[in-house]
Scaffold this active site. Structure first.
Site, PDB file in Angstrom:
ATOM      1  N   GLY A  65      33.882  37.677  39.869  1.00  0.00           N
ATOM      2  CA  GLY A  65      34.076  36.240  40.048  1.00  0.00           C
ATOM      3  C   GLY A  65      32.958  35.424  39.400  1.00  0.00           C
ATOM      4  O   GLY A  65      33.191  34.354  38.841  1.00  0.00           O
ATOM      5  N   GLY A  90      39.022  38.152  43.835  1.00  0.00           N
ATOM      6  CA  GLY A  90      38.440  39.470  43.576  1.00  0.00           C
ATOM      7  C   GLY A  90      36.995  39.506  44.020  1.00  0.00           C
ATOM      8  O   GLY A  90      36.555  38.696  44.848  1.00  0.00           O
ATOM      9  N   SER A  91      36.253  40.434  43.458  1.00  0.00           N
ATOM     10  CA  SER A  91      34.879  40.646  43.897  1.00  0.00           C
ATOM     11  C   SER A  91      33.963  39.512  43.425  1.00  0.00           C
ATOM     12  O   SER A  91      34.245  38.837  42.432  1.00  0.00           O
ATOM     13  CB  SER A  91      34.370  41.972  43.329  1.00  0.00           C
ATOM     14  OG  SER A  91      34.431  41.923  41.919  1.00  0.00           O
ATOM     15  N   GLU A 132      38.110  32.934  44.894  1.00  0.00           N
ATOM     16  CA  GLU A 132      38.315  33.527  46.229  1.00  0.00           C
ATOM     17  C   GLU A 132      37.673  34.902  46.189  1.00  0.00           C
ATOM     18  O   GLU A 132      38.300  35.885  45.803  1.00  0.00           O
ATOM     19  CB  GLU A 132      39.822  33.640  46.524  1.00  0.00           C
ATOM     20  CG  GLU A 132      40.565  32.311  46.492  1.00  0.00           C
ATOM     21  CD  GLU A 132      40.298  31.429  47.704  1.00  0.00           C
ATOM     22  OE1 GLU A 132      39.697  31.915  48.681  1.00  0.00           O
ATOM     23  OE2 GLU A 132      40.683  30.253  47.662  1.00  0.00           O
ATOM     24  N   CYS A 190      39.683  40.833  52.492  1.00  0.00           N
ATOM     25  CA  CYS A 190      38.506  39.989  52.280  1.00  0.00           C
ATOM     26  C   CYS A 190      38.024  39.454  53.617  1.00  0.00           C
ATOM     27  O   CYS A 190      36.850  39.140  53.785  1.00  0.00           O
ATOM     28  CB  CYS A 190      38.826  38.860  51.320  1.00  0.00           C
ATOM     29  SG  CYS A 190      40.320  37.984  51.775  1.00  0.00           S
TER      30      CYS A 190
HETATM   31  P1  NAD Z   1      37.896  43.173  41.395  1.00  0.00           P
HETATM   32  O1  NAD Z   1      36.922  42.065  41.266  1.00  0.00           O
HETATM   33  O2  NAD Z   1      37.505  44.523  40.990  1.00  0.00           O
HETATM   34  O3  NAD Z   1      39.235  42.816  40.579  1.00  0.00           O
HETATM   35  C1  NAD Z   1      39.932  41.595  40.784  1.00  0.00           C
HETATM   36  C2  NAD Z   1      40.778  41.274  39.555  1.00  0.00           C
HETATM   37  O4  NAD Z   1      39.923  40.969  38.459  1.00  0.00           O
HETATM   38  C3  NAD Z   1      41.664  42.424  39.086  1.00  0.00           C
HETATM   39  O5  NAD Z   1      42.924  41.900  38.726  1.00  0.00           O
HETATM   40  C4  NAD Z   1      40.923  42.929  37.880  1.00  0.00           C
HETATM   41  O6  NAD Z   1      41.755  43.590  36.961  1.00  0.00           O
HETATM   42  C5  NAD Z   1      40.407  41.630  37.304  1.00  0.00           C
HETATM   43  N1  NAD Z   1      39.328  41.701  36.303  1.00  0.00           N
HETATM   44  C6  NAD Z   1      38.539  42.744  35.987  1.00  0.00           C
HETATM   45  N2  NAD Z   1      37.664  42.384  35.011  1.00  0.00           N
HETATM   46  C7  NAD Z   1      37.915  41.077  34.721  1.00  0.00           C
HETATM   47  C8  NAD Z   1      37.351  40.137  33.818  1.00  0.00           C
HETATM   48  N3  NAD Z   1      36.342  40.442  33.011  1.00  0.00           N
HETATM   49  N4  NAD Z   1      37.851  38.892  33.804  1.00  0.00           N
HETATM   50  C9  NAD Z   1      38.868  38.540  34.631  1.00  0.00           C
HETATM   51  N5  NAD Z   1      39.444  39.390  35.507  1.00  0.00           N
HETATM   52  C10 NAD Z   1      38.968  40.646  35.549  1.00  0.00           C
HETATM   53  O7  NAD Z   1      38.367  43.153  42.939  1.00  0.00           O
HETATM   54  P2  NAD Z   1      39.318  44.182  43.698  1.00  0.00           P
HETATM   55  O8  NAD Z   1      38.600  45.470  43.898  1.00  0.00           O
HETATM   56  O9  NAD Z   1      40.675  44.205  43.091  1.00  0.00           O
HETATM   57  O10 NAD Z   1      39.486  43.442  45.108  1.00  0.00           O
HETATM   58  C11 NAD Z   1      38.542  43.515  46.132  1.00  0.00           C
HETATM   59  C12 NAD Z   1      37.655  42.285  46.154  1.00  0.00           C
HETATM   60  O11 NAD Z   1      38.451  41.103  46.207  1.00  0.00           O
HETATM   61  C13 NAD Z   1      36.793  42.231  47.401  1.00  0.00           C
HETATM   62  O12 NAD Z   1      35.517  41.786  47.067  1.00  0.00           O
HETATM   63  C14 NAD Z   1      37.507  41.208  48.282  1.00  0.00           C
HETATM   64  O13 NAD Z   1      36.682  40.593  49.247  1.00  0.00           O
HETATM   65  C15 NAD Z   1      37.993  40.254  47.256  1.00  0.00           C
HETATM   66  N6  NAD Z   1      39.109  39.470  47.775  1.00  0.00           N
HETATM   67  C16 NAD Z   1      38.858  38.174  48.112  1.00  0.00           C
HETATM   68  C17 NAD Z   1      39.871  37.405  48.659  1.00  0.00           C
HETATM   69  C18 NAD Z   1      39.624  35.985  49.064  1.00  0.00           C
HETATM   70  O14 NAD Z   1      40.601  35.265  49.235  1.00  0.00           O
HETATM   71  N7  NAD Z   1      38.385  35.540  49.215  1.00  0.00           N
HETATM   72  C19 NAD Z   1      41.156  37.962  48.831  1.00  0.00           C
HETATM   73  C20 NAD Z   1      41.371  39.277  48.452  1.00  0.00           C
HETATM   74  C21 NAD Z   1      40.329  40.026  47.927  1.00  0.00           C
END
Ligand code: NAD
Length: 515
Positions: free
Chosen positions: A251, A246-247, A268, A302
């Protein structure tokens, strides 16, 4: 009126995947509990409500974890090649469901149908990889410094793996983690993104039939839904490894929380990926790599290409070719294979895209290809935007951060060293690429003074990785590696064993301790 769902058989896809459309409290899989608030899943393709899902409450989470912990006690004793055979059957099952699942990925997330199928194919590929891996969980043997001693290391299952995934890869990222975790003898508890919960339920439904057929405890594969479950996973000492995708912002929070309890993480996170276009590049190849990288998945990968660093001598030519390609892009329904660019995930993402363009302009960016929201018939969801190109400088705040949308920043360089410094000059370190036919430039880019990213490609774009390599990036991308190569080691605990088969007890380092 014929809707997208009618036209592309979405209802029958949902039925095949065991998801009841527009049904409050849609089950989250037989082995799960969900009694919390309603999560609504809308398609960004047409703005239609697909189904409602219930989030897991704290009590639901607890019951699920209980099942996972019990399942681990059994599953870790199953021989690894036998676990591999169960994963092989999961791959077979996914082959059967490739079409409906690919369609659901496309409709719920908004990526093109081809990419939806591609995601399911990645799941199948990782199953195949994991089957082979189940017979290759090797440890080393070492020569002991003490006589009649033998030393070796072995890998044991780590326990419960928490998988928290992002919206943009609603199924593949989970499988990269889960399939490897399963052959390693772990159990998995998955929290999919609340923006794409149906994809999570569909996968769970497919997997649970395989577990049942093999008399494997269903707690081996668990699903929890809703954002609150994320923090429950972060804080849960029973979860040995949290694999978070995620973001960078979330993260960072996950990393701190899990580290506080000495849990392991695979992070990631966000990327800010660049392609260097050398004066020695084949521009027709750059065109495919850069345009797919920047506009594919509407810039929501990503590994999407966010920056093009172009040699000054081919700058005008490259921009001309890009402008021409952008003018031919078809924006629209992702299920229609004539379209190149689908929607962003939701209106919030559209707003972030618009804000980023405004900020770039304020910082001195020059618009090369105009962006904007696409309106009118077929665009009722309000999530379709035009891919845009902005001439910018690498130090702009907006260029330094990741905007999850089809915005491509272009800039010039004069020496290869300068280009590499620009490519590395951002906080993120996921994917990078150079297009060049100069061997000197290629090798420099891949050398220790070259790209600082986890992924560095030559003559292919930044986007689209194969499962065989370890996937992940450095710096604010989090440093995690998952999927292929030896990424499996993160899913196991390593143990060093020393056996004394002699009749004396010599101490290491020759230490004398006479009694
Ligand atoms: P996000 O960070 O908003 O959400 C990711 C996940 O985290 C979701 O399942 C969300 O519900 C969960 N989440 C929210 N609050 C949380 C908490 N307090 N504790 C644990 N989990 C929580 O990201 P997004 O908008 O779903 O995805 C886009 C981002 O993901 C971009 O920054 C992208 O670059 C990144 N991404 C990275 C990779 C990689 O492999 N490096 C792959 C795919 C996406």
């Amino acid at each position: 009126m014929i809707t997208i769902a009618d036209q592309f058989g979405i209802k029958s896809a949902l039925e095949i995947l065991g998801i009841e459309a527009i049904n409050e409290g849609t089950s989250t899989g037989a082995n799960n509990f969900a009694n919390g608030k309603i999560i609504e899943s809308y398609s960004p393709a047409d703005g239609v409500l697909i189904a409602k899902v219930r989030a897991s409450t704290k009590e639901d989470y607890e019951k699920t974890m209980q099942k996972a912990s019990e399942a681990f006690i059994e599953w870790r004793l199953v021989p690894a090649p036998r676990r591999g055979d169960v994963v092989r059957q999961m791959g077979d099952e996914l082959r059967k469901f490739k079409e409906p699942l690919g369609k659901l990925v496309s409709y719920e997330m908004g990526k093109s149908l081809q990419e939806g199928y591609g995601e399911v194919q990645e799941m199948i590929d990782i199953c195949d990889f994991a089957v082979g891996l189940s017979r290759q969980l090797y440890g080393l043997t070492m020569h002991s410094e003490r006589p009649q001693h033998r030393m070796y290391e072995q890998y044991h299952p780590i326990g419960t793996v928490g998988i928290i995934s992002a919206f943009n890869f609603p199924v593949a990222v989970w499988s990269w983690n889960a399939m490897i975790a399963w052959v390693c003898g772990d159990v998995a508890i998955w929290k999919p993104s609340s923006k794409v919960p149906l994809c999570g339920i569909a996968c769970q439904n497919i997997i649970k039939t395989v577990l049942k057929r093999n008399n494997v405890p269903e707690g081996v594969s668990c699903l929890v839904t809703g954002n609150e479950s994320g923090d429950l996973i972060n804080n849960d000492k029973r979860i040995s490894l949290v694999s978070f995708t995620g973001s960078t912002r979330i993260g960072r929070h996950v990393s701190k929380t899990v580290a506080e309890r000495f849990g392991n993480t695979i992070l990631e996170l966000g990327g800010n990926n660049a392609i260097i276009v050398s004066q020695h590049a084949d521009i027709s190849m750059v065109l495919v790599g850069a345009v797919f990288g920047a506009v594919g998945t509407a810039g929501q990968r990503c590994t999407s290409t966010r920056r093009l660093i172009i040699h000054e001598s081919v700058y005008d030519k490259t921009i001309g070719v890009l402008k021409n390609a952008y003018s031919q892009l078809q924006i629209g329904n992702p299920l229609d294979e004539n379209n190149h660019v689908g929607p962003l995930i939701d209106k919030g993402a559209v707003q972030e895209y618009l804000n980023a363009i405004e900020i770039a302009k304020k910082e001195g960016g020059k618009i090369i290809v105009e962006g904007g929201v696409v309106e009118g018939e077929g665009y009722e969801s309000g999530c379709y935007v035009k891919p845009c190109i902005i001439e910018a400088e690498n130090h702009f705040d907006i260029v330094q951060s990741e905007t999850f949308a089809p915005i491509l920043y272009v800039m010039k360089y004069s020496t290869i060293e300068e280009a590499i410094a620009l490519q590395n000059g951002v906080p993120q370190g996921l994917s990078s690429s150079i297009f060049t036919n100069s061997m000197r430039e290629m090798e420099l880019f891949l050398s220790q003074s070259g790209s600082d990213c986890g992924i560095a490609n030559v003559n292919i774009g930044t986007s689209g990785a194969e499962i065989g390599g370890a996937f992940g990036g450095e710096k604010e991308t989090g440093g995690g590696r998952e999927s292929g190569s030896d990424a499996w080691k993160a899913y196991m605990r390593r143990q060093t064993n020393t056996i004394n088969y002699g009749t004396q007890l010599p101490l290491a380092q020759g230490i004398k301790f006479d009694l």
